[in-house]
Motif scaffolding. Structure first.
Motif, PDB file in Angstrom:
ATOM      1  N   VAL A 286       5.689 -11.779  -3.240  1.00  0.00           N
ATOM      2  CA  VAL A 286       4.231 -11.914  -3.184  1.00  0.00           C
ATOM      3  C   VAL A 286       3.641 -10.674  -2.524  1.00  0.00           C
ATOM      4  O   VAL A 286       2.726 -10.036  -3.039  1.00  0.00           O
ATOM      5  CB  VAL A 286       3.837 -13.180  -2.386  1.00  0.00           C
ATOM      6  N   SER A 287       4.231 -10.303  -1.381  1.00  0.00           N
ATOM      7  CA  SER A 287       3.741  -9.165  -0.623  1.00  0.00           C
ATOM      8  C   SER A 287       3.789  -7.885  -1.460  1.00  0.00           C
ATOM      9  O   SER A 287       2.831  -7.117  -1.517  1.00  0.00           O
ATOM     10  CB  SER A 287       4.626  -9.027   0.621  1.00  0.00           C
ATOM     11  N   GLU A 288       4.914  -7.689  -2.147  1.00  0.00           N
ATOM     12  CA  GLU A 288       5.078  -6.462  -2.948  1.00  0.00           C
ATOM     13  C   GLU A 288       4.064  -6.419  -4.085  1.00  0.00           C
ATOM     14  O   GLU A 288       3.461  -5.382  -4.362  1.00  0.00           O
ATOM     15  CB  GLU A 288       6.504  -6.426  -3.503  1.00  0.00           C
TER      16      GLU A 288
ATOM     17  N   ARG B  46       0.495  -5.554  -3.048  1.00  0.00           N
ATOM     18  CA  ARG B  46       0.346  -4.125  -2.804  1.00  0.00           C
ATOM     19  C   ARG B  46       0.247  -3.364  -4.125  1.00  0.00           C
ATOM     20  O   ARG B  46      -0.616  -2.526  -4.311  1.00  0.00           O
ATOM     21  CB  ARG B  46       1.543  -3.626  -1.984  1.00  0.00           C
ATOM     22  N   ARG B  47       1.147  -3.727  -5.050  1.00  0.00           N
ATOM     23  CA  ARG B  47       1.158  -3.039  -6.346  1.00  0.00           C
ATOM     24  C   ARG B  47      -0.136  -3.251  -7.107  1.00  0.00           C
ATOM     25  O   ARG B  47      -0.544  -2.410  -7.893  1.00  0.00           O
ATOM     26  CB  ARG B  47       2.310  -3.589  -7.196  1.00  0.00           C
ATOM     27  N   CYS B  48      -0.737  -4.407  -6.903  1.00  0.00           N
ATOM     28  CA  CYS B  48      -1.958  -4.725  -7.645  1.00  0.00           C
ATOM     29  C   CYS B  48      -3.192  -4.087  -7.025  1.00  0.00           C
ATOM     30  O   CYS B  48      -4.297  -4.294  -7.506  1.00  0.00           O
ATOM     31  CB  CYS B  48      -2.145  -6.230  -7.713  1.00  0.00           C
ATOM     32  N   GLY B  49      -3.020  -3.375  -5.931  1.00  0.00           N
ATOM     33  CA  GLY B  49      -4.152  -2.661  -5.360  1.00  0.00           C
ATOM     34  C   GLY B  49      -4.971  -3.491  -4.398  1.00  0.00           C
ATOM     35  O   GLY B  49      -6.052  -3.076  -3.988  1.00  0.00           O
ATOM     36  N   LEU B  50      -4.495  -4.680  -4.025  1.00  0.00           N
ATOM     37  CA  LEU B  50      -5.207  -5.453  -3.008  1.00  0.00           C
ATOM     38  C   LEU B  50      -4.919  -4.835  -1.642  1.00  0.00           C
ATOM     39  O   LEU B  50      -3.961  -4.062  -1.496  1.00  0.00           O
ATOM     40  CB  LEU B  50      -4.762  -6.907  -3.051  1.00  0.00           C
ATOM     41  N   ASN B  51      -5.711  -5.208  -0.678  1.00  0.00           N
ATOM     42  CA  ASN B  51      -5.552  -4.646   0.661  1.00  0.00           C
ATOM     43  C   ASN B  51      -4.437  -5.393   1.392  1.00  0.00           C
ATOM     44  O   ASN B  51      -4.689  -6.230   2.248  1.00  0.00           O
ATOM     45  CB  ASN B  51      -6.885  -4.736   1.419  1.00  0.00           C
ATOM     46  N   SER B  52      -3.209  -5.091   0.997  1.00  0.00           N
ATOM     47  CA  SER B  52      -2.051  -5.754   1.602  1.00  0.00           C
ATOM     48  C   SER B  52      -1.834  -5.167   2.995  1.00  0.00           C
ATOM     49  O   SER B  52      -1.490  -3.999   3.139  1.00  0.00           O
ATOM     50  CB  SER B  52      -0.832  -5.527   0.709  1.00  0.00           C
TER      51      SER B  52
ATOM     52  N   TYR C 258      10.439  -1.995   6.451  1.00  0.00           N
ATOM     53  CA  TYR C 258       9.034  -1.657   6.667  1.00  0.00           C
ATOM     54  C   TYR C 258       8.239  -1.990   5.400  1.00  0.00           C
ATOM     55  O   TYR C 258       8.642  -1.605   4.300  1.00  0.00           O
ATOM     56  CB  TYR C 258       8.865  -0.171   6.993  1.00  0.00           C
ATOM     57  N   GLY C 259       7.138  -2.681   5.582  1.00  0.00           N
ATOM     58  CA  GLY C 259       6.265  -2.978   4.446  1.00  0.00           C
ATOM     59  C   GLY C 259       6.761  -4.120   3.580  1.00  0.00           C
ATOM     60  O   GLY C 259       6.129  -4.458   2.585  1.00  0.00           O
ATOM     61  N   VAL C 260       7.876  -4.717   3.926  1.00  0.00           N
ATOM     62  CA  VAL C 260       8.349  -5.873   3.159  1.00  0.00           C
ATOM     63  C   VAL C 260       7.391  -7.040   3.396  1.00  0.00           C
ATOM     64  O   VAL C 260       6.998  -7.737   2.465  1.00  0.00           O
ATOM     65  CB  VAL C 260       9.790  -6.249   3.582  1.00  0.00           C
ATOM     66  N   PHE C 261       7.037  -7.225   4.641  1.00  0.00           N
ATOM     67  CA  PHE C 261       5.968  -8.154   5.020  1.00  0.00           C
ATOM     68  C   PHE C 261       4.952  -7.352   5.837  1.00  0.00           C
ATOM     69  O   PHE C 261       5.149  -6.161   6.081  1.00  0.00           O
ATOM     70  CB  PHE C 261       6.513  -9.300   5.877  1.00  0.00           C
ATOM     71  N   THR C 262       3.918  -8.004   6.297  1.00  0.00           N
ATOM     72  CA  THR C 262       2.908  -7.310   7.098  1.00  0.00           C
ATOM     73  C   THR C 262       3.529  -6.729   8.365  1.00  0.00           C
ATOM     74  O   THR C 262       3.221  -5.616   8.784  1.00  0.00           O
ATOM     75  CB  THR C 262       1.768  -8.280   7.458  1.00  0.00           C
ATOM     76  N   THR C 263       4.396  -7.501   8.994  1.00  0.00           N
ATOM     77  CA  THR C 263       5.135  -6.976  10.136  1.00  0.00           C
ATOM     78  C   THR C 263       6.619  -6.954   9.756  1.00  0.00           C
ATOM     79  O   THR C 263       7.012  -7.538   8.750  1.00  0.00           O
ATOM     80  CB  THR C 263       4.958  -7.843  11.395  1.00  0.00           C
ATOM     81  N   ARG C 264       7.375  -6.303  10.608  1.00  0.00           N
ATOM     82  CA  ARG C 264       8.812  -6.212  10.346  1.00  0.00           C
ATOM     83  C   ARG C 264       9.493  -7.479  10.906  1.00  0.00           C
ATOM     84  O   ARG C 264      10.381  -7.407  11.731  1.00  0.00           O
ATOM     85  CB  ARG C 264       9.325  -4.958  11.069  1.00  0.00           C
ATOM     86  N   SER C 265       9.027  -8.604  10.414  1.00  0.00           N
ATOM     87  CA  SER C 265       9.482  -9.880  10.969  1.00  0.00           C
ATOM     88  C   SER C 265      10.787 -10.339  10.351  1.00  0.00           C
ATOM     89  O   SER C 265      11.448 -11.220  10.897  1.00  0.00           O
ATOM     90  CB  SER C 265       8.418 -10.949  10.709  1.00  0.00           C
ATOM     91  N   GLY C 266      11.154  -9.764   9.207  1.00  0.00           N
ATOM     92  CA  GLY C 266      12.233 -10.378   8.447  1.00  0.00           C
ATOM     93  C   GLY C 266      11.724 -11.693   7.874  1.00  0.00           C
ATOM     94  O   GLY C 266      10.517 -11.993   7.954  1.00  0.00           O
ATOM     95  N   ASN C 267      12.630 -12.467   7.313  1.00  0.00           N
ATOM     96  CA  ASN C 267      12.208 -13.736   6.719  1.00  0.00           C
ATOM     97  C   ASN C 267      11.868 -14.752   7.814  1.00  0.00           C
ATOM     98  O   ASN C 267      12.651 -14.946   8.736  1.00  0.00           O
ATOM     99  CB  ASN C 267      13.318 -14.307   5.833  1.00  0.00           C
TER     100      ASN C 267
END
Lengths: 360, 280
Positions: free
Chosen positions: A53-55, A58-64, A84-93
């Motif tokens: 979802v996150s990726e 971002r690809r769709c140009g929304l303000n991720s 980095y950038g997988v989620f908003t923070t580097r939280s992991g799953n």
């Protein structure tokens, strides 16, 4: 003859709703509670399906929203590998609602778990995100964790929309109640039966945990909107003595009911049926990979197509996609001073010239 | 330097073997620009046991307007796939001086976001800089050096002979030397760029060597540290051994490397006790 189903719209009727004969047209969203504009920062967290979802956002140009940014030193193509950038923070799953609640509590200093670091060979891992990084010392781990907490607080305080994917209900907890994303011993640490215990969260607990997490967001950010999804990815393993499939359906049922309960009670919490799109009988299992667990790119694309259609609007989504394509084309070329590429160019030239230079 | 005409590069190995029998070279040094210190030392004191292949002699197209298109294609091919070149030589001992400048590429100049990191066992980091994890910095280095690592491993696999990998010289701590040597060739603007503090540059050098050391151990290659007398008290390249640039060792440094190669037990075992005796 009149009856309650006589004049229902097509989407309420299994045979008339598109999708059975043409799975690509399956669209179980009737209406959303709010829209997403391209300017609104969208934060994401959750289980592994949330990564897709996150990726795509971002690809769709929304303000991720990304609040834990990679250092300049790390090449772009390594950033995802380093989480980095997988989620908003580097939280992991973040697999469970309890884990999300405790992440916010830890970031705001309301909870300090007993577990600090787990050993993994010669290195250390963070018990609360063991697959994100390895550390050479506890001080390095703690410094990175402080940076992470600052990023979590920045996310909470700046997001407009929070997309969270509920993943699991089984989780392992420490004696102080701290829950781990992975059982101790799987990716670091040692399992201690006298200290670690299994939690199987029920509907009420998931609802409570999510309400507490959302309350933290609303304390700092009263207008925040939330989109809940349930991960369609089955459990890899169950700690209960029953078949992993029945544990999966039980777990997903709890999460699905909890999500609906939360959404029904709050006008700013919406449920998005990505789980249904992937698992629907309409698709005849075609959105699962050969391991019958991973979701195929085709399935993810279907989910995101429906997501964008309803939250962003088809026209806006197309405009954004065109902008993204243009942006990629513009990025090519040029060596930024102070960048690795620029330094490499200089050192390359020095190394070539060294062959021509006289000796000392 | 060993001659290897570009016109042969496109030929398959079996043709090359028939066309030009592999030349026996007791000590074959393969590397890039760091081989020049050794080559210059051998210019001063010739030793016919040594042969040097400088893979950097293969120029990339934008550097060499005089190369024909065919030569350029052949040169790039040999740089990426050097086996046809290696097939031309039959060494007794192979010495790798491949790579070695990555710590300069990644760390000579200060980054837009100044950083520091902790090496295992060395927890000190400079204040006021972004603290990266060792894992992050190491991942960047591994990504950056993987071509060099492949070439070093290839030397062992291809020849099946003892291989020494010679560490590149450490960085210099002398910022004035770096700026002084950059200015004439790279211009004042480059020479004025902020430099990464010397302790961090040293960490990056040590990290690079750690990766190489582990790679060598995994591929049955002997890693050779830089000559001890060429280092100052803090492990930086000492003044008498610096070249006219911030990266390389000079001819005196090259002489020490030759001495270390000849004295190394691997060389002595392969060439016999006469390895230490110079044969001009």
């Amino acid at each position: 003859m009149s009856h309650p189903y006589a004049d229902i719209p097509d989407y309420r009727h299994w045979r008339r709703a598109p999708g059975a004969a043409d799975p690509g047209n399956l669209d179980p969203v009737v209406a959303t509670k709010f829209a997403i504009t391209p300017e609104e920062p969208v934060a994401s967290a959750g289980s592994c399906f949330a990564q897709h979802v996150s990726e795509h956002l971002r690809r769709c140009g929304l303000n991720s929203l990304v609040t834990e940014k990679a250092p300049d030193f790390v090449f772009p193509r390594l950033r995802q590998q380093l989480q980095y950038g997988v989620f908003t923070t580097r939280s992991g799953n973040v697999y469970t609602a309890r884990q999300l609640r405790q992440l916010f509590d830890r970031a705001y200093g309301r909870f300090e778990p007993e577990a600090v670091a787990w050993e993994a060979g010669d290195e250390l891992v963070d018990p609360f995100r063991p697959n994100v990084s390895r550390y050479v010392s506890e001080s390095e781990l703690l410094a990175d964790r402080e940076r992470h907490f600052a990023a979590v607080r920045a996310m909470v305080e700046t997001l407009d929309i929070f997309v969270f994917t509920l993943g699991l209900t089984e989780t392992w907890a420490d004696r102080d109640g701290a829950v781990f994303p992975l059982a101790p011993g799987v990716a670091g640490g040692d399992f201690d039966a006298t200290r670690h215990h299994l939690l199987t969260l029920g509907v009420d607990e998931v609802v409570d945990d999510m309400r507490a997490a959302i309350a933290t967001i609303r304390t700092h950010n009263p207008a925040a909107k939330v989109i809940l999804t349930v991960s369609p990815v089955p459990l890899m393993a169950t700690a209960l003595d029953r078949h992993v499939l029945t544990s999966t359906t039980h777990s997903k049922a709890i999460l699905r009911v909890a999500a609906q309960t939360l959404a029904d009670a709050d006008p700013l919490i919406d449920y998005f049926p990505s789980y249904e799109i992937i698992t629907a009988p309409h698709t005849r299992g075609s959105y699962y990979a050969e391991d019958a667990r991973e979701v195929t790119p085709l399935g993810v694309a279907h989910v995101m197509r429906v997501f964008l259609k309803h939250y962003v609007g088809e026209t806006t989504a197309e405009t954004l996609a065109a902008k993204v394509a243009k942006g990629h084309a513009r990025k090519k070329g040029g060596k930024r001073p102070g960048s690795v590429e620029s330094a490499k160019h200089i050192i390359d030239a020095i190394c070539d010239e060294d062959a021509l230079r006289d000796v000392r | 330097m060993l001659p290897w005409p570009a016109r042969y590069h496109h030929l398959p190995r079996f043709v090359l073997r028939g066309l030009v029998p592999p030349r026996k070279v007791p000590i074959l040094i393969v590397g890039m620009s760091h081989t020049n210190a050794v080559a210059h030392a051998l210019d001063h004191t010739p030793d016919r046991r040594f042969g040097i292949i400088n893979l950097r002699q293969v120029k990339v197209p934008e550097d060499t307007a005089e190369m024909t298109a065919k030569e350029t294609r052949a040169s790039l091919r040999i740089r990426r796939r050097p086996i046809p070149l290696f097939a031309r030589f039959a060494p007794t001992v192979v010495v790798s001086m491949v790579g070695g400048a990555n710590h300069h590429m990644l760390g000579l100049f200060e980054h837009a976001e100044p950083f520091d990191f902790e090496m295992p066992g060395a927890p000190d980091v400079l204040p006021g800089r972004r603290r990266l994890t060792y894992a992050e910095v190491r991942a960047v280095f591994e990504f950056h050096v993987h071509n060099s690592l492949d070439t070093i491993a290839l030397l062992r696999r291809y020849y099946g002979k003892p291989v020494l990998h010679i560490s590149a010289p450490p960085p210099t701590s002398d910022e004035a030397h770096i700026r002084r040597t950059l200015a004439p060739t790279r211009g004042d603007a480059v020479a004025r760029q902020p430099l990464t503090p010397a302790p961090i540059r040293m960490k990056m050098y040590l990290l690079q060597n750690q990766i190489l050391r582990e790679h060598c151990a995994a591929n049955d290659i002997t890693f050779v540290e830089p000559p001890a007398e060429a280092l100052d008290d803090d492990g930086f390249l000492a003044e008498p051994y610096r070249s006219f640039d911030p990266v390389h060792g000079n001819v005196t440094y090259g002489q020490l490397v030759i001495r270390d190669i000849l004295r190394h037990p691997v060389t002595v075992a392969a060439l016999g006790p006469s390895a230490n005796e110079a044969t001009p």
